[in-house]
Design a protein around this motif. Structure first.
Motif, PDB file in Angstrom:
ATOM      1  N   MET A   1     -14.624 -18.923  40.219  1.00  0.00           N
ATOM      2  CA  MET A   1     -13.675 -17.905  39.799  1.00  0.00           C
ATOM      3  C   MET A   1     -13.525 -17.941  38.283  1.00  0.00           C
ATOM      4  N   LYS A   2     -13.546 -16.795  37.672  1.00  0.00           N
ATOM      5  CA  LYS A   2     -13.420 -16.672  36.223  1.00  0.00           C
ATOM      6  C   LYS A   2     -12.034 -17.132  35.762  1.00  0.00           C
ATOM      7  N   LEU A   3     -11.984 -17.846  34.645  1.00  0.00           N
ATOM      8  CA  LEU A   3     -10.726 -18.326  34.075  1.00  0.00           C
ATOM      9  C   LEU A   3     -10.372 -17.492  32.845  1.00  0.00           C
ATOM     10  N   ILE A   4      -9.154 -16.949  32.840  1.00  0.00           N
ATOM     11  CA  ILE A   4      -8.644 -16.182  31.701  1.00  0.00           C
ATOM     12  C   ILE A   4      -7.395 -16.900  31.214  1.00  0.00           C
ATOM     13  N   GLU A   5      -7.446 -17.407  29.974  1.00  0.00           N
ATOM     14  CA  GLU A   5      -6.352 -18.221  29.452  1.00  0.00           C
ATOM     15  C   GLU A   5      -5.676 -17.580  28.254  1.00  0.00           C
ATOM     16  N   GLU A   6      -4.359 -17.756  28.188  1.00  0.00           N
ATOM     17  CA  GLU A   6      -3.548 -17.407  27.024  1.00  0.00           C
ATOM     18  C   GLU A   6      -3.811 -16.003  26.485  1.00  0.00           C
ATOM     19  N   GLN A   7      -3.910 -15.049  27.383  1.00  0.00           N
ATOM     20  CA  GLN A   7      -4.117 -13.655  26.997  1.00  0.00           C
ATOM     21  C   GLN A   7      -2.800 -12.883  27.141  1.00  0.00           C
ATOM     22  N   ASN A   8      -2.621 -11.879  26.297  1.00  0.00           N
ATOM     23  CA  ASN A   8      -1.473 -10.988  26.392  1.00  0.00           C
ATOM     24  C   ASN A   8      -1.948  -9.627  26.866  1.00  0.00           C
ATOM     25  N   PHE A   9      -1.300  -9.121  27.903  1.00  0.00           N
ATOM     26  CA  PHE A   9      -1.609  -7.804  28.448  1.00  0.00           C
ATOM     27  C   PHE A   9      -0.371  -6.939  28.242  1.00  0.00           C
ATOM     28  N   ASP A  10      -0.493  -5.879  27.445  1.00  0.00           N
ATOM     29  CA  ASP A  10       0.661  -5.049  27.120  1.00  0.00           C
ATOM     30  C   ASP A  10       0.357  -3.578  27.403  1.00  0.00           C
ATOM     31  N   ASN A  11       1.294  -2.925  28.084  1.00  0.00           N
ATOM     32  CA  ASN A  11       1.180  -1.488  28.388  1.00  0.00           C
ATOM     33  C   ASN A  11      -0.102  -1.124  29.133  1.00  0.00           C
ATOM     34  N   LYS A  12      -0.491  -1.944  30.089  1.00  0.00           N
ATOM     35  CA  LYS A  12      -1.691  -1.670  30.903  1.00  0.00           C
ATOM     36  C   LYS A  12      -1.267  -1.050  32.238  1.00  0.00           C
ATOM     37  N   ASP A  13      -2.102  -0.176  32.770  1.00  0.00           N
ATOM     38  CA  ASP A  13      -1.833   0.435  34.068  1.00  0.00           C
ATOM     39  C   ASP A  13      -2.815  -0.118  35.098  1.00  0.00           C
ATOM     40  N   PHE A  14      -2.386  -1.173  35.777  1.00  0.00           N
ATOM     41  CA  PHE A  14      -3.237  -1.818  36.780  1.00  0.00           C
ATOM     42  C   PHE A  14      -3.146  -1.120  38.133  1.00  0.00           C
ATOM     43  N   SER A  15      -2.317  -0.069  38.223  1.00  0.00           N
ATOM     44  CA  SER A  15      -2.284   0.696  39.470  1.00  0.00           C
ATOM     45  C   SER A  15      -3.511   1.613  39.552  1.00  0.00           C
ATOM     46  N   LYS A  16      -4.061   1.970  38.395  1.00  0.00           N
ATOM     47  CA  LYS A  16      -5.251   2.830  38.341  1.00  0.00           C
ATOM     48  C   LYS A  16      -6.520   2.039  38.037  1.00  0.00           C
TER      49      LYS A  16
END
Length: 146
Positions: free
Chosen positions: A1-16
């Motif tokens: 499984m891919k590891l994603i560390e210490e990232q900031n996600f702002d104003n993203k639309d994960f419903s689409k």
């Protein structure tokens, strides 16, 4: 499984645009829309969600390990479908109405200034859980360890 560390996600639309199935460690999600998104099999560790809409998300085998939700809308979320290994969640100023914590151990969790109307805590273990200034109108506590 891919590891994603210490990232900031702002104003993203994960419903689409669905969030990638991965392990998210120490990530921050702010002002994101996850409404009705499928978050199944994703691992969240030491992450925070702030001002996000997570209503009606799917959490089948999702890992929530030391997660903080602040000012989030989380209507109808079935937390009982999560992976329970090291499950730990904290809620501050969240709307959790119609959600389910059926048969979950919430021993390290806290709820502060949340709306928990019609939430199902049936058979849950709430020993030591902190619930401060929350609206528990019509919440269900059948066979619950309080």
């Amino acid at each position: 499984m891919k590891l994603i560390e210490e990232q900031n996600f702002d104003n993203k639309d994960f419903s689409k645009f669905p969030l990638e199935i991965a392990e998210y460690d120490s990530c921050n999600f702010s002002n994101c829309n996850f409404a009705e998104a499928n978050l199944s099999q994703i691992k969240f560790i030491d992450c925070s969600f702030s001002n996000c809409n997570l209503s009606n998300i799917s959490l089948l085998d999702t890992a929530l390990k030391s997660i903080e939700f602040t000012d989030c809308k989380m209507l109808g979320v079935e937390f009982n479908n999560c992976n329970m290994f090291l499950f730990e969640v904290h809620f501050i100023d969240c709307l959790l109405d119609l959600s389910s914590f059926y048969d979950i151990s919430l021993k390290k969790s806290r709820f502060k200034n949340c709306s928990l109307q019609q939430v199902d805590f049936t058979e849950a273990d709430l020993f030591g859980v902190k619930i401060d200034d929350c609206n528990l109108d019509q919440a269900v506590f059948e066979n619950t360890n309080l």
